[in-house]
Write an enzyme that holds these catalytic residues in place. Structure first.
Site, PDB file in Angstrom:
ATOM      1  N   ARG A  84     -70.123  12.022  17.595  1.00 16.38           N
ATOM      2  CA  ARG A  84     -69.476  11.630  16.348  1.00 16.38           C
ATOM      3  C   ARG A  84     -68.024  11.294  16.621  1.00 16.38           C
ATOM      4  NH1 ARG A  84     -69.889  14.274  10.467  1.00 16.38           N
ATOM      5  NH2 ARG A  84     -68.272  13.042   9.515  1.00 16.38           N
ATOM      6  N   ARG A  93     -71.906   7.436  10.562  1.00 15.26           N
ATOM      7  CA  ARG A  93     -71.791   8.554  11.470  1.00 15.26           C
ATOM      8  C   ARG A  93     -73.023   8.687  12.353  1.00 15.26           C
ATOM      9  NH1 ARG A  93     -71.066  12.216   7.251  1.00 15.26           N
ATOM     10  NH2 ARG A  93     -69.118  11.117   7.017  1.00 15.26           N
ATOM     11  N   ASP A  96     -74.216  13.844  11.172  1.00 11.06           N
ATOM     12  CA  ASP A  96     -73.548  14.654  10.151  1.00 11.06           C
ATOM     13  C   ASP A  96     -74.368  15.925   9.964  1.00 11.06           C
ATOM     14  OD1 ASP A  96     -71.757  15.305   8.074  1.00 11.06           O
ATOM     15  OD2 ASP A  96     -73.102  14.461   6.560  1.00 11.06           O
ATOM     16  N   ASP A  98     -74.385  19.323   7.761  1.00 12.09           N
ATOM     17  CA  ASP A  98     -73.770  20.030   6.637  1.00 12.09           C
ATOM     18  C   ASP A  98     -74.441  21.387   6.435  1.00 12.09           C
ATOM     19  OD1 ASP A  98     -71.969  18.019   6.080  1.00 12.09           O
ATOM     20  OD2 ASP A  98     -73.277  17.031   4.635  1.00 12.09           O
TER      21      ASP A  98
HETATM   22  P1  ADP Z   1     -69.346  14.589   4.367  1.00 11.62           P
HETATM   23  O1  ADP Z   1     -70.363  15.440   5.071  1.00 11.62           O
HETATM   24  O2  ADP Z   1     -69.031  15.080   2.985  1.00 11.62           O
HETATM   25  O3  ADP Z   1     -69.694  13.145   4.374  1.00 11.62           O
HETATM   26  P2  ADP Z   1     -67.626  15.194   6.619  1.00 11.62           P
HETATM   27  O4  ADP Z   1     -68.856  15.522   7.412  1.00 11.62           O
HETATM   28  O5  ADP Z   1     -66.689  14.180   7.227  1.00 11.62           O
HETATM   29  O6  ADP Z   1     -67.971  14.688   5.170  1.00 11.62           O
HETATM   30  O7  ADP Z   1     -66.893  16.556   6.366  1.00 11.62           O
HETATM   31  C1  ADP Z   1     -65.698  16.594   5.726  1.00 11.62           C
HETATM   32  C2  ADP Z   1     -65.162  18.033   5.707  1.00 11.62           C
HETATM   33  O8  ADP Z   1     -66.022  18.832   4.912  1.00 11.62           O
HETATM   34  C3  ADP Z   1     -65.061  18.752   7.024  1.00 11.62           C
HETATM   35  O9  ADP Z   1     -63.714  18.858   7.361  1.00 11.62           O
HETATM   36  C4  ADP Z   1     -65.635  20.154   6.756  1.00 11.62           C
HETATM   37  O10 ADP Z   1     -64.784  21.166   7.185  1.00 11.62           O
HETATM   38  C5  ADP Z   1     -65.758  20.180   5.263  1.00 11.62           C
HETATM   39  N1  ADP Z   1     -66.824  21.023   4.706  1.00 11.62           N
HETATM   40  C6  ADP Z   1     -66.653  21.829   3.625  1.00 11.62           C
HETATM   41  N2  ADP Z   1     -67.780  22.458   3.314  1.00 11.62           N
HETATM   42  C7  ADP Z   1     -68.729  22.044   4.194  1.00 11.62           C
HETATM   43  C8  ADP Z   1     -70.112  22.362   4.354  1.00 11.62           C
HETATM   44  N3  ADP Z   1     -70.731  23.229   3.536  1.00 11.62           N
HETATM   45  N4  ADP Z   1     -70.777  21.761   5.365  1.00 11.62           N
HETATM   46  C9  ADP Z   1     -70.135  20.868   6.172  1.00 11.62           C
HETATM   47  N5  ADP Z   1     -68.823  20.535   6.073  1.00 11.62           N
HETATM   48  C10 ADP Z   1     -68.117  21.118   5.075  1.00 11.62           C
HETATM   49 MG    MG Z   2     -70.530  16.614   6.859  1.00  7.74          MG
END
Ligand code: ADP
Ligand code: MG
Length: 269
Positions: A84, A93, A96, A98
């Site tokens: 990434r 990306r 990703d 989450d």
């Molecule tokens: P998105 O997944 O929303 O498209 P990103 O992967 O770029 O965006 O993540 C953006 C920010 O979200 C990261 O800096 C991360 O620390 C934060 N973040 C907050 N909560 C979570 C979560 N539950 N899972 C993953 N990232 C998170």
């Molecule tokens: Mg994310």
């Protein structure tokens, strides 16, 4: 040990190979066990610019002895390992990862929000999640993942906009009327305890259904003390969100009602 649920997505490179590699990397980590993994499903991008490559999305159920912050750091480390590069929000990306749920923990720190704030109204998150963890409960909303997914089809086609400021409600309602063709008007379903008349504006989706007791989406705008309990899928916009708030709200509406999303997209550029 905590049972946690993650979402995986990729729209660059060899997408399914990257998702497989992420699962392999998790399985190879001490203190992490991959219990179940969904199929990878192809989905159209939501919230990003048009002409983005399609995503492969999935979910995995994990047992881990690591704490939430530590486990999240591991997810970020695997994202970087697997190539990434850019960190543009909603951008393309390679990978990703989450963190959707960490047991029944509710976490709100600068780096980590759990449950993931957008999981309760996204098809591409809930569909794979329900494949592997249908009975898991969203600890803030109090509904199972299965009920959340069913609600995306069966909920009332309206938005409850809860905000203390009448000006904020009026401005956002006007923006949503203009962008998505939503019309104002309170449905008979409104439960006064969950959506107080004094602070709620209702917006109805054209040609929608009103058969459910709950709107498909509640937006809590600048209502830091309001809880999500009982309302169903909720997007919380804190007062600090500023200019990003509109984009976040538009993306949520496009996720819940994809047929309105394409209409909004024309003006998203
Ligand atoms: P998105 O997944 O929303 O498209 P990103 O992967 O770029 O965006 O993540 C953006 C920010 O979200 C990261 O800096 C991360 O620390 C934060 N973040 C907050 N909560 C979570 C979560 N539950 N899972 C993953 N990232 C998170
Ligand atoms: Mg994310």
């Amino acid at each position: 040990m905590a049972a946690c649920l993650i979402a995986l997505g990729s729209n660059l490179g060899d997408r399914t190979a990257t998702l497989d590699a992420a699962i392999a990397a998790l399985s190879a980590t001490a203190g992490v066990q991959v219990v179940r993994c969904s199929a990878w499903q192809l989905t159209l991008p939501v919230g990003g610019r048009r002409a983005q490559p399609e995503f492969f999305n999935g979910a995995a159920l994990i047992e881990t002895s690591r704490g939430a912050a530590d486990f999240h750091a591991l997810l970020q480390q695997i994202e970087v390992q697997l190539g990434r590069q850019r960190h543009e929000r909603w951008g393309d990306r390679t990978l990703d990862l989450d963190l959707l749920l960490y047991g029944d923990a509710v976490i709100d720190s600068p780096a980590l929000t759990v449950p993931h704030p957008r999981m309760s109204f996204r098809h591409f998150v809930l569909e794979p999640a329900v494949q592997i963890a249908a009975p898991m409960v969203h600890p803030e909303i109090g509904w199972t993942l299965e009920r959340l997914l069913e609600h995306l089809d069966g909920g009332a086609d309206c938005v409850a906009l809860v905000a203390p400021s009448a000006t904020a409600r009026r401005e956002l309602a006007a923006a949503l009327r203009e962008r998505f063709g939503l019309t104002e008007g309170a449905p008979s379903i409104a439960d006064e305890r969950l959506w107080p008349t004094s602070s709620t504006a209702w917006l109805t989706v054209p040609d929608g259904q009103m058969s459910s007791e709950h709107p498909k989406l509640t937006i809590l705008l600048d209502s830091p003390t309001a809880s999500e309990a009982g309302r169903g899928p909720t997007l919380q916009i804190p007062p600090t969100k500023g200019d990003n708030a509109d984009r976040e709200i538009f993306a949520a509406i496009a996720a819940v009602w994809p047929r309105l999303g394409s209409r909004g997209d024309q003006r998203l550029q």
